[in-house]
Design a protein around this motif. Structure first.
Motif, PDB file in Angstrom:
ATOM      1  N   PRO A 338      30.212  45.857  40.527  1.00 46.29           N
ATOM      2  CA  PRO A 338      29.866  44.762  39.604  1.00 46.29           C
ATOM      3  C   PRO A 338      30.674  43.505  39.939  1.00 46.29           C
ATOM      4  N   ARG A 339      30.153  42.326  39.568  1.00 44.90           N
ATOM      5  CA  ARG A 339      30.786  41.058  39.937  1.00 44.90           C
ATOM      6  C   ARG A 339      32.189  40.916  39.351  1.00 44.90           C
ATOM      7  N   ARG A 340      32.450  41.545  38.207  1.00 44.07           N
ATOM      8  CA  ARG A 340      33.793  41.405  37.633  1.00 44.07           C
ATOM      9  C   ARG A 340      34.860  42.080  38.490  1.00 44.07           C
ATOM     10  N   ALA A 341      34.433  42.911  39.470  1.00 47.27           N
ATOM     11  CA  ALA A 341      35.399  43.552  40.356  1.00 47.27           C
ATOM     12  C   ALA A 341      36.092  42.547  41.263  1.00 47.27           C
ATOM     13  N   ARG A 342      35.529  41.310  41.355  1.00 54.74           N
ATOM     14  CA  ARG A 342      36.174  40.316  42.214  1.00 54.74           C
ATOM     15  C   ARG A 342      37.557  39.933  41.716  1.00 54.74           C
ATOM     16  N   TRP A 343      37.848  40.186  40.446  1.00 57.35           N
ATOM     17  CA  TRP A 343      39.182  39.885  39.919  1.00 57.35           C
ATOM     18  C   TRP A 343      40.207  40.920  40.378  1.00 57.35           C
ATOM     19  N   CYS A 344      39.750  42.060  40.849  1.00 62.25           N
ATOM     20  CA  CYS A 344      40.670  43.065  41.410  1.00 62.25           C
ATOM     21  C   CYS A 344      40.983  42.768  42.876  1.00 62.25           C
ATOM     22  N   TRP A 349      35.954  42.450  47.691  1.00 59.60           N
ATOM     23  CA  TRP A 349      35.182  43.379  46.880  1.00 59.60           C
ATOM     24  C   TRP A 349      33.743  43.498  47.392  1.00 59.60           C
ATOM     25  N   LYS A 391      42.260  47.752  36.140  1.00 61.33           N
ATOM     26  CA  LYS A 391      40.870  48.168  36.303  1.00 61.33           C
ATOM     27  C   LYS A 391      40.272  48.635  34.984  1.00 61.33           C
ATOM     28  N   LEU A 394      39.148  45.661  33.132  1.00 63.67           N
ATOM     29  CA  LEU A 394      37.929  45.075  33.693  1.00 63.67           C
ATOM     30  C   LEU A 394      36.733  46.004  33.637  1.00 63.67           C
ATOM     31  N   ASP A 415      31.510  50.578  38.306  1.00 65.56           N
ATOM     32  CA  ASP A 415      31.483  50.410  36.858  1.00 65.56           C
ATOM     33  C   ASP A 415      32.009  51.675  36.185  1.00 65.56           C
TER      34      ASP A 415
END
Length: 444
Positions: A338-344, A349, A391, A394, A415
């Motif tokens: 998912p796109r929110r994984a870019r914050w990890c 990612w 994680k 997120l 996810d």
């Protein structure tokens, strides 16, 4: 103990004919005392240099007159006290001059036997046998045997491991092999030039060496940094070319056969039933040519490379032979995180992906150097979900699948709900996969 077990134990206790290694073996083992002296000299070079300057010509000649016969005697005695024998159920190797060691290698636990011929061994007409045994990390070896004797013994041990009777194992001979592909030397050379590791080490040397010279003006400091860097360049280019030269892959009833090497010739066997994971590695500069490198994780074996470079379509056909019933998923079938994984993992990612089919768990990672790992469901030993605090905030998690080769393949940044469902479904797929899997037997 049942009657068959009693008969088997009686047969194992009967005297067997023991054999010695090839007579050139003492020449190899005589280097051990010399290696000890060289190790001492490299450990303390200043002290070694001071001791050498104190030696007179007479003292040096006396030392050589003592050292060389002692080394020769050591090599002869270690060869004389080394024996091997093939019994009804095992290969026995007795070694040791002062401390005796007897290795009992059960024939049914042998899963691969490699024949290697270093350059000098090829000149002398001898070869080394390396045995991959289930449950051991270190390979037992017989070094050296005559080249023809080594091949005959390998064929006999493979036949015995496959279940042939001792009376007929000598007659079986080496299983026939059909060549599947050969990597041309030109293609191998170009692939190494397009590998990022070679240029990365060259760049590091080009930057570090001038900076060290400007900072220290010390030749020894510059050499201490430059030699390892240039050695890494050579290992990642020339060293790999020499080791992977004339890479030939063949198929036989006892597994996939690999022959390679320019100076040291190696003959390896990969039993497909023991392959736990296959990885298709795709460096950035290889993508225009559609080349991939195929690596393996094999249970109880150190063999880790199947193809150094090959067109993707050809590599996928080889994977289908290694993992029957498994096909390599197309790139578009891999679902990204998912796109929110870019914050990890910012930017990187995008290199992760996952697809689970009826036959395989496939996870990809890497942006510049992509690696697609394929694990058949039957080879999955355990499944784990890992989720740290960041994680968890997120809503993403990592799913690890562990294989019988003591390795793991990870689907990263999935996810959280998808990861939890994957954890449950993968456990069920692994149970059904092991139940329906064919036995890991050779020459089936």
């Amino acid at each position: 103990m049942t009657a068959p077990d009693v008969h088997q134990d009686v047969r194992d206790r009967l005297p067997v004919s023991e054999r010695r290694l090839h007579p050139v073996t003492p020449l190899r083992r005589a280097w051990a005392p010399v290696a000890v002296l060289l190790g001492w000299a490299l450990h303390d070079p200043d002290q070694a240099q001071r001791q050498l300057t104190r030696l007179t010509t007479t003292t040096l000649l006396i030392g050589l007159a003592v050292l060389l016969p002692a080394a020769a005697l050591y090599g002869f005695l270690t060869w004389w006290f080394t024996h091997f024998a093939v019994t009804e159920s095992e290969l026995r190797i007795r070694t040791g001059l002062l401390f005796r060691r007897t290795a009992h290698i059960r024939l049914e636990r042998i899963q691969a036997i490699d024949v290697t011929q270093p350059l000098l061994a090829r000149v002398a007409g001898v070869a080394k046998l390396k045995l991959d045994v289930i449950g051991t990390d270190k390979k037992d070896e017989l070094a050296f045997l005559g080249a023809d004797e080594a091949r005959a013994l390998r064929a006999e041990l493979l036949a015995r491991a496959a279940g042939f009777a001792p009376e007929t194992a000598h007659e079986v001979g080496e299983a026939p092999s059909r060549q599947m592909l050969r990597v041309p030397p030109g293609v191998l050379a170009v692939s190494l030039l397009l590998t990022g590791a070679t240029w990365g080490w060259l760049l590091a040397a080009a930057v570090a060496v001038p900076l060290l010279w400007m900072a220290t003006h010390s030749l020894w400091t510059v050499l201490a940094a430059a030699v390892p860097l240039l050695g890494a360049v050579g290992a990642s280019s020339v060293g790999r070319f020499v080791a992977e030269y004339d890479w030939t892959l063949g198929e036989s009833p006892d597994g996939l056969r690999i022959d390679h090497g320019l100076l040291d010739r190696v003959h390896e066997t990969v039993p497909p039933g023991r392959v736990q994971t296959v990885r298709l590695v795709e460096p950035l500069l290889w993508r225009r040519r559609n080349w991939v490198r195929v690596e393996l994780d094999v249970a109880g074996s150190s063999n880790s490379l199947l193809l150094p470079v090959a067109p993707r379509e050809l590599a996928e056909s080889v994977v289908a032979r290694v993992l029957p019933g498994v096909s390599v998923p197309p790139r578009e079938a891999l679902s990204p995180p998912p796109r929110r994984a870019r914050w990890c993992v910012p930017l990187w990612w995008r290199g992760h992906g996952l697809v689970v089919t009826d036959a395989v768990f496939a996870a990809r990672h890497g942006l510049l150097r992509r690696s697609l790992s394929l694990v058949p469901h039957a080879k999955v030993q355990s499944v784990r979900l890992v989720q740290g605090p960041w994680k968890r905030a997120l809503g993403v998690a990592d799913v690890h699948v562990d294989t019988g080769a003591n390795k793991s393949v990870t689907a990263r940044l999935r996810d959280a709900a998808e990861a939890a469902a994957l954890l449950r479904s993968q456990a069920e797929r692994s149970r059904t996969g092991r139940r329906d899997a064919l036995p890991d037997r050779w020459m089936a």
